[in-house]
Write a protein that holds these residues in place. Structure first.
Motif, PDB file in Angstrom:
ATOM      1  N   ARG A  12      14.966  13.813  43.402  1.00 21.87           N
ATOM      2  CA  ARG A  12      15.517  12.965  42.342  1.00 21.87           C
ATOM      3  C   ARG A  12      14.856  11.583  42.356  1.00 21.87           C
ATOM      4  O   ARG A  12      14.407  11.074  41.322  1.00 21.87           O
ATOM      5  CB  ARG A  12      17.033  12.831  42.488  1.00 21.87           C
ATOM      6  N   GLN A  15      11.162  11.658  41.310  1.00 25.52           N
ATOM      7  CA  GLN A  15      11.026  11.696  39.847  1.00 25.52           C
ATOM      8  C   GLN A  15      11.214  10.300  39.236  1.00 25.52           C
ATOM      9  O   GLN A  15      10.513   9.936  38.285  1.00 25.52           O
ATOM     10  CB  GLN A  15      12.037  12.685  39.240  1.00 25.52           C
ATOM     11  N   ASP A  34      11.857  19.194  38.430  1.00 29.26           N
ATOM     12  CA  ASP A  34      12.281  19.169  39.833  1.00 29.26           C
ATOM     13  C   ASP A  34      11.787  20.420  40.550  1.00 29.26           C
ATOM     14  O   ASP A  34      11.382  20.365  41.711  1.00 29.26           O
ATOM     15  CB  ASP A  34      13.807  19.081  39.933  1.00 29.26           C
TER      16      ASP A  34
END
Length: 152
Positions: A12, A15, A34
């Protein structure tokens, strides 16, 4: 500042960093999922992160399947502090401990990344697609770079 191997729980924040960059931006952030990150970090290769106060501010991912550097990105607020170089060197040391195959990467023309790769010893090898310079690094070139680094 902590440098370490990436974990699945890091995706997470990876990203977020990937989408914070001002150069080599994704035309559509949904193009790198992901699941893609997970595949490249744990099935095809390995990833590393740099974190400060439990916040990832940079990451690097090597792909053994295609002999490619899949990613090396920093939050722009942390550029020019040696973080990218340290992530790069950790990744390259690992890569060449796994294989002696030449590794390649592509980066957009005229970017700071292009200058970074030239400065640290990557060799221009033509184009990657129509909008990127292709760079290559051989095991021998990396070994020589490492030896020079250790002498200084």
């Amino acid at each position: 500042m902590i440098f370490r191997e990436a974990k699945i729980d890091d995706i997470r924040q990876i990203q977020i960093v990937r989408n914070s960059v001002t150069e080599n931006t994704l035309s559509n952030p949904d193009l790198v999922t992901d699941k893609d990150c997970e595949e490249f970090m744990f099935e095809r290769g390995k990833g590393w992160v740099c974190e400060i106060n439990n916040k990832i501010i940079g990451f690097a991912i090597a792909d053994l399947k295609e002999n490619n550097i899949w990613a090396l990105f920093l939050d722009p607020k942390f550029e020019n502090q040696g973080i990218g170089k340290k992530l790069h060197d950790m990744m390259m040391d690992w890569y060449f401990s796994q294989t002696k195959e030449k590794v390649w990467l592509g980066t957009a023309f005229g970017t700071r990344a292009e200058g970074f790769y030239k400065k640290i010893g990557w060799t221009e090898a033509g184009l990657h697609g129509t909008k990127e310079t292709k760079f290559e690094m051989t095991f021998e070139d990396w070994s020589n770079t490492t030896k020079t680094k250790n002498i200084q």
